[in-house]
Design an enzyme around this catalytic site. Structure first.
Site, PDB file in Angstrom:
ATOM      1  N   ARG A   1      18.602  13.086 -32.973  1.00 55.81           N
ATOM      2  CA  ARG A   1      18.453  13.786 -31.693  1.00 55.81           C
ATOM      3  C   ARG A   1      19.756  14.408 -31.203  1.00 55.81           C
ATOM      4  O   ARG A   1      19.832  14.858 -30.052  1.00 55.81           O
ATOM      5  CB  ARG A   1      17.920  12.799 -30.627  1.00 55.81           C
ATOM      6  CG  ARG A   1      16.572  12.194 -30.984  1.00 55.81           C
ATOM      7  CD  ARG A   1      16.123  11.176 -29.946  1.00 55.81           C
ATOM      8  NE  ARG A   1      14.980  10.404 -30.403  1.00 55.81           N
ATOM      9  CZ  ARG A   1      13.700  10.757 -30.227  1.00 55.81           C
ATOM     10  NH1 ARG A   1      13.411  11.888 -29.595  1.00 55.81           N
ATOM     11  NH2 ARG A   1      12.716  10.000 -30.672  1.00 55.81           N
TER      12      ARG A   1
ATOM     13  N   ASP B   1      23.256   7.452 -39.332  1.00 50.35           N
ATOM     14  CA  ASP B   1      22.116   7.908 -40.126  1.00 50.35           C
ATOM     15  C   ASP B   1      21.829   9.392 -39.876  1.00 50.35           C
ATOM     16  O   ASP B   1      21.509   9.788 -38.752  1.00 50.35           O
ATOM     17  CB  ASP B   1      20.871   7.075 -39.754  1.00 50.35           C
ATOM     18  CG  ASP B   1      19.686   7.427 -40.625  1.00 50.35           C
ATOM     19  OD1 ASP B   1      19.766   7.206 -41.841  1.00 50.35           O
ATOM     20  OD2 ASP B   1      18.675   7.959 -40.092  1.00 50.35           O
TER      21      ASP B   1
ATOM     22  N   TYR C   1      17.819  17.276 -39.847  1.00 51.25           N
ATOM     23  CA  TYR C   1      17.878  16.923 -38.424  1.00 51.25           C
ATOM     24  C   TYR C   1      18.390  18.087 -37.587  1.00 51.25           C
ATOM     25  O   TYR C   1      19.369  18.756 -37.951  1.00 51.25           O
ATOM     26  CB  TYR C   1      18.740  15.676 -38.203  1.00 51.25           C
ATOM     27  CG  TYR C   1      18.046  14.388 -38.637  1.00 51.25           C
ATOM     28  CD1 TYR C   1      16.699  14.382 -39.016  1.00 51.25           C
ATOM     29  CD2 TYR C   1      18.723  13.177 -38.661  1.00 51.25           C
ATOM     30  CE1 TYR C   1      16.055  13.219 -39.404  1.00 51.25           C
ATOM     31  CE2 TYR C   1      18.085  11.999 -39.057  1.00 51.25           C
ATOM     32  CZ  TYR C   1      16.752  12.035 -39.429  1.00 51.25           C
ATOM     33  OH  TYR C   1      16.123  10.886 -39.818  1.00 51.25           O
TER      34      TYR C   1
ATOM     35  N   HIS D   1      13.917  11.099 -48.439  1.00 49.48           N
ATOM     36  CA  HIS D   1      13.384  11.008 -47.079  1.00 49.48           C
ATOM     37  C   HIS D   1      11.901  10.603 -47.051  1.00 49.48           C
ATOM     38  O   HIS D   1      11.474   9.832 -46.200  1.00 49.48           O
ATOM     39  CB  HIS D   1      13.566  12.380 -46.407  1.00 49.48           C
ATOM     40  CG  HIS D   1      13.668  12.330 -44.923  1.00 49.48           C
ATOM     41  ND1 HIS D   1      14.352  13.269 -44.199  1.00 49.48           N
ATOM     42  CD2 HIS D   1      13.173  11.465 -44.005  1.00 49.48           C
ATOM     43  CE1 HIS D   1      14.274  12.985 -42.909  1.00 49.48           C
ATOM     44  NE2 HIS D   1      13.556  11.896 -42.764  1.00 49.48           N
TER      45      HIS D   1
ATOM     46  N   SER E   1      13.092   6.265 -48.139  1.00 49.37           N
ATOM     47  CA  SER E   1      12.564   6.136 -46.785  1.00 49.37           C
ATOM     48  C   SER E   1      11.064   6.420 -46.829  1.00 49.37           C
ATOM     49  O   SER E   1      10.624   7.322 -47.556  1.00 49.37           O
ATOM     50  CB  SER E   1      13.270   7.135 -45.861  1.00 49.37           C
ATOM     51  OG  SER E   1      12.789   7.000 -44.546  1.00 49.37           O
TER      52      SER E   1
ATOM     53  N   GLN F   1      14.031   2.816 -45.683  1.00 47.37           N
ATOM     54  CA  GLN F   1      14.096   3.065 -44.240  1.00 47.37           C
ATOM     55  C   GLN F   1      12.679   3.344 -43.739  1.00 47.37           C
ATOM     56  O   GLN F   1      12.047   4.313 -44.174  1.00 47.37           O
ATOM     57  CB  GLN F   1      15.021   4.252 -43.949  1.00 47.37           C
ATOM     58  CG  GLN F   1      15.212   4.468 -42.467  1.00 47.37           C
ATOM     59  CD  GLN F   1      16.132   5.623 -42.127  1.00 47.37           C
ATOM     60  OE1 GLN F   1      15.732   6.567 -41.452  1.00 47.37           O
ATOM     61  NE2 GLN F   1      17.368   5.577 -42.580  1.00 47.37           N
TER      62      GLN F   1
ATOM     63  N   LEU G   1      12.351   1.960 -30.788  1.00 41.01           N
ATOM     64  CA  LEU G   1      11.677   1.988 -29.476  1.00 41.01           C
ATOM     65  C   LEU G   1      10.466   2.915 -29.547  1.00 41.01           C
ATOM     66  O   LEU G   1      10.050   3.483 -28.540  1.00 41.01           O
ATOM     67  CB  LEU G   1      12.649   2.474 -28.394  1.00 41.01           C
ATOM     68  CG  LEU G   1      14.004   1.755 -28.337  1.00 41.01           C
ATOM     69  CD1 LEU G   1      14.898   2.374 -27.260  1.00 41.01           C
ATOM     70  CD2 LEU G   1      13.805   0.257 -28.080  1.00 41.01           C
TER      71      LEU G   1
ATOM     72  N   THR H   1      19.286   6.691 -29.099  1.00 44.18           N
ATOM     73  CA  THR H   1      19.565   7.271 -27.783  1.00 44.18           C
ATOM     74  C   THR H   1      20.757   8.224 -27.794  1.00 44.18           C
ATOM     75  O   THR H   1      21.725   8.017 -28.521  1.00 44.18           O
ATOM     76  CB  THR H   1      19.826   6.150 -26.741  1.00 44.18           C
ATOM     77  OG1 THR H   1      20.097   6.748 -25.477  1.00 44.18           O
ATOM     78  CG2 THR H   1      20.985   5.240 -27.137  1.00 44.18           C
TER      79      THR H   1
ATOM     80  N   ARG I   1      23.685   3.880 -22.699  1.00 43.82           N
ATOM     81  CA  ARG I   1      22.782   3.108 -23.587  1.00 43.82           C
ATOM     82  C   ARG I   1      23.428   2.850 -24.942  1.00 43.82           C
ATOM     83  O   ARG I   1      23.231   1.811 -25.541  1.00 43.82           O
ATOM     84  CB  ARG I   1      21.451   3.840 -23.750  1.00 43.82           C
ATOM     85  CG  ARG I   1      20.625   3.825 -22.488  1.00 43.82           C
ATOM     86  CD  ARG I   1      19.283   4.536 -22.678  1.00 43.82           C
ATOM     87  NE  ARG I   1      18.671   4.719 -21.374  1.00 43.82           N
ATOM     88  CZ  ARG I   1      18.038   5.809 -20.977  1.00 43.82           C
ATOM     89  NH1 ARG I   1      17.887   6.828 -21.810  1.00 43.82           N
ATOM     90  NH2 ARG I   1      17.517   5.877 -19.772  1.00 43.82           N
TER      91      ARG I   1
HETATM   92  N1  LIG Z   1      13.423   8.173 -42.074  1.00 48.92           N
HETATM   93  C1  LIG Z   1      12.637   8.781 -41.209  1.00 48.92           C
HETATM   94  O1  LIG Z   1      11.581   9.328 -41.571  1.00 48.92           O
HETATM   95  C2  LIG Z   1      13.034   8.805 -39.771  1.00 48.92           C
HETATM   96  C3  LIG Z   1      12.134   9.309 -38.802  1.00 48.92           C
HETATM   97  C4  LIG Z   1      12.541   9.306 -37.479  1.00 48.92           C
HETATM   98  C5  LIG Z   1      13.807   8.807 -37.120  1.00 48.92           C
HETATM   99  N2  LIG Z   1      14.653   8.358 -38.091  1.00 48.92           N
HETATM  100  C6  LIG Z   1      15.983   7.804 -37.741  1.00 48.92           C
HETATM  101  O2  LIG Z   1      15.837   6.834 -36.733  1.00 48.92           O
HETATM  102  C7  LIG Z   1      16.720   7.126 -35.662  1.00 48.92           C
HETATM  103  C8  LIG Z   1      16.197   6.565 -34.392  1.00 48.92           C
HETATM  104  O3  LIG Z   1      14.932   7.179 -34.085  1.00 48.92           O
HETATM  105  P1  LIG Z   1      14.560   7.472 -32.573  1.00 48.92           P
HETATM  106  O4  LIG Z   1      15.538   8.383 -31.949  1.00 48.92           O
HETATM  107  O5  LIG Z   1      13.133   7.836 -32.526  1.00 48.92           O
HETATM  108  O6  LIG Z   1      14.807   5.989 -31.949  1.00 48.92           O
HETATM  109  P2  LIG Z   1      14.259   5.235 -30.678  1.00 48.92           P
HETATM  110  O7  LIG Z   1      15.404   4.381 -30.228  1.00 48.92           O
HETATM  111  O8  LIG Z   1      12.954   4.597 -30.974  1.00 48.92           O
HETATM  112  O9  LIG Z   1      13.955   6.359 -29.587  1.00 48.92           O
HETATM  113  C9  LIG Z   1      14.965   7.070 -28.946  1.00 48.92           C
HETATM  114  C10 LIG Z   1      14.334   7.758 -27.760  1.00 48.92           C
HETATM  115  O10 LIG Z   1      14.046   6.770 -26.765  1.00 48.92           O
HETATM  116  C11 LIG Z   1      14.677   7.143 -25.553  1.00 48.92           C
HETATM  117  N3  LIG Z   1      15.205   5.946 -24.889  1.00 48.92           N
HETATM  118  C12 LIG Z   1      16.044   5.026 -25.413  1.00 48.92           C
HETATM  119  N4  LIG Z   1      16.326   4.057 -24.495  1.00 48.92           N
HETATM  120  C13 LIG Z   1      15.678   4.412 -23.385  1.00 48.92           C
HETATM  121  C14 LIG Z   1      15.560   3.806 -22.100  1.00 48.92           C
HETATM  122  N5  LIG Z   1      16.189   2.662 -21.794  1.00 48.92           N
HETATM  123  N6  LIG Z   1      14.762   4.408 -21.191  1.00 48.92           N
HETATM  124  C15 LIG Z   1      14.118   5.559 -21.484  1.00 48.92           C
HETATM  125  N7  LIG Z   1      14.186   6.189 -22.713  1.00 48.92           N
HETATM  126  C16 LIG Z   1      14.956   5.606 -23.629  1.00 48.92           C
HETATM  127  C17 LIG Z   1      15.834   8.044 -25.930  1.00 48.92           C
HETATM  128  O11 LIG Z   1      16.146   8.907 -24.860  1.00 48.92           O
HETATM  129  P3  LIG Z   1      17.679   9.028 -24.364  1.00 48.92           P
HETATM  130  O12 LIG Z   1      18.387   9.787 -25.441  1.00 48.92           O
HETATM  131  O13 LIG Z   1      17.567   9.757 -23.081  1.00 48.92           O
HETATM  132  O14 LIG Z   1      18.210   7.626 -24.199  1.00 48.92           O
HETATM  133  C18 LIG Z   1      15.265   8.781 -27.125  1.00 48.92           C
HETATM  134  O15 LIG Z   1      14.514   9.909 -26.721  1.00 48.92           O
HETATM  135  C19 LIG Z   1      16.865   8.656 -35.724  1.00 48.92           C
HETATM  136  O16 LIG Z   1      18.025   9.120 -35.077  1.00 48.92           O
HETATM  137  C20 LIG Z   1      16.934   8.876 -37.207  1.00 48.92           C
HETATM  138  O17 LIG Z   1      18.256   8.607 -37.653  1.00 48.92           O
HETATM  139  C21 LIG Z   1      14.285   8.341 -39.395  1.00 48.92           C
END
Ligand SMILES: NC(=O)c1ccc[n+]([C@@H]2O[C@H](COP(=O)([O-])OP(=O)(O)OC[C@H]3O[C@@H](n4cnc5c(N)ncnc54)[C@H](OP(=O)(O)O)[C@@H]3O)[C@@H](O)[C@H]2O)c1
Length: 306
Positions: free
Chosen positions: A28, A56, A61, A136, A166, A188, A220, A271, A276
């Site tokens: 993100r 990561d 991305y 991936h 992954s 992953q 999350l 995040t 955070r």
């Molecule tokens: N291998 C794959 O296929 C794959 C797929 C998807 C992701 N990934 C990896 O996994 C990582 C994490 O994924 P993710 O970003 O979806 O993780 P996540 O931690 O599940 O979600 C992050 C989202 O939750 C929000 N958030 C976090 N804490 C919060 C809070 N206390 N209150 C409200 N909103 C909150 C964040 O907004 P804010 O930024 O405003 O805090 C952000 O939009 C990615 O960066 C990537 O590296 C891999």
């Protein structure tokens, strides 16, 4: 007196590679309202200060932009490279302005594409090696022998320290592994309170049998844990009770639920919010015992276990 920041420990994946127990996800990065190099750098620093040393990435991305964003920050502070581990991924071929002739989104695990993609990642990230390269997504058109040979070559030449996958099922893993002389080190996976399939479909069981440390993406549920979905609404009161007991946020409890699992899951924090990020380590101080773990599972599932 300020409370010292608890250090996030390192977990060994093989003799060449250790990752931090919490990983920072760069998916993100380009969605942040502030994409200045200074702001990216401040997020990197917030990670490193608490021992979150693994980052990561993936070629795709931010529509192929996030690696370069991170790499610009690294170019201004090259001394940071030795303090961190860089993970990247390849093989998803997005429909994108940068590939105007592409007719359909697809996967490419051909040796030529893997080599091309890794070269791009290295250039964008301003580094001469990756600590970990992941395929991936499983590619139903994969020529396992050719792909495996290329991945071995990348490890043997020192271009990448280790290779993993992954979103692979255990049969996809077995096929690729059968064509390689180096060991795959991790899978992953989407793992969180609202995405629990890997806990029971054999994927996590295989990681445990192989003594690999799986990584959890979207711990999350990509933020859905805070939303209106029925499962999120059911699990939130339990998360909130545990968060109050531990003087932390429900995000920390949701990550602690993954950390508590005996498989040694490495959650990837996503995040963009600096505060955070700074508080990510709080997940490490929460004890989720067996019954609490199932209490959260039951609330999320909306039914007791059989
Ligand atoms: N291998 C794959 O296929 C794959 C797929 C998807 C992701 N990934 C990896 O996994 C990582 C994490 O994924 P993710 O970003 O979806 O993780 P996540 O931690 O599940 O979600 C992050 C989202 O939750 C929000 N958030 C976090 N804490 C919060 C809070 N206390 N209150 C409200 N909103 C909150 C964040 O907004 P804010 O930024 O405003 O805090 C952000 O939009 C990615 O960066 C990537 O590296 C891999």
């Amino acid at each position: 007196m300020t409370t010292p920041i608890s250090q996030i420990s390192q977990v060994q994946l093989n003799t060449e590679l250790s990752l931090s127990q919490l990983i920072y996800g760069a998916w993100r990065l380009s969605d942040d309202e502030d994409t200045s190099i200074a702001h990216v750098r401040s997020k990197i620093d917030a990670c490193l200060e608490q021992g979150m040393t693994s980052f990561d990435h993936a070629d795709i991305y931010g529509n192929y932009s996030c690696e370069a964003l991170f790499g610009k920050a690294l170019a201004e502070a090259p001394e940071l490279r030795d303090q961190m581990q860089l993970i990247s991924k390849c093989n998803i071929m997005l429909l994108s302005d940068s590939a105007p002739n592409r007719r359909v989104k697809h996967y490419d695990t051909s040796p030529a594409h893997i080599a091309y993609s890794v070269d791009n990642s290295l250039r964008h990230l301003n580094t001469d090696y990756l600590d970990l390269l992941l395929l991936h997504r499983p590619d139903p058109f994969m020529d396992a022998e050719a792909t495996g040979r290329m991945l071995d070559q990348l490890i043997d030449s020192g271009t990448v320290k280790a290779v993993g996958v992954s979103n692979f099922k255990h049969w996809d893993w077995d096929l690729l592994q059968s064509a390689m002389h180096n060991r795959l080190v991790t899978n992953q996976l989407e793992m969180n309170l609202l995405a629990r399939d890997t806990f029971t479909d054999g994927t996590l069981a295989q990681q445990q049998r192989l003594k690999c440390k799986p990584m959890a993406w979207s711990p999350l549920a990509g933020g859905r844990i805070f939303g209106d979905d029925a499962d999120a609404q059911r699990v939130r009161p339990v998360l909130e009770r545990i968060a109050t007991e531990n003087e932390c946020g429900i995000d920390h409890v949701a990550v602690a639920w993954l950390l508590a699992h005996p498989a040694g899951i490495l959650p990837i924090v996503g995040t963009n919010n600096p505060q955070r990020i700074r508080e990510a380590h709080k997940a490490l101080n929460i004890n989720i015992d067996r019954e609490t773990w199932y209490e959260l599972w039951t609330a999320a599932a909306g039914a007791e276990v059989p």
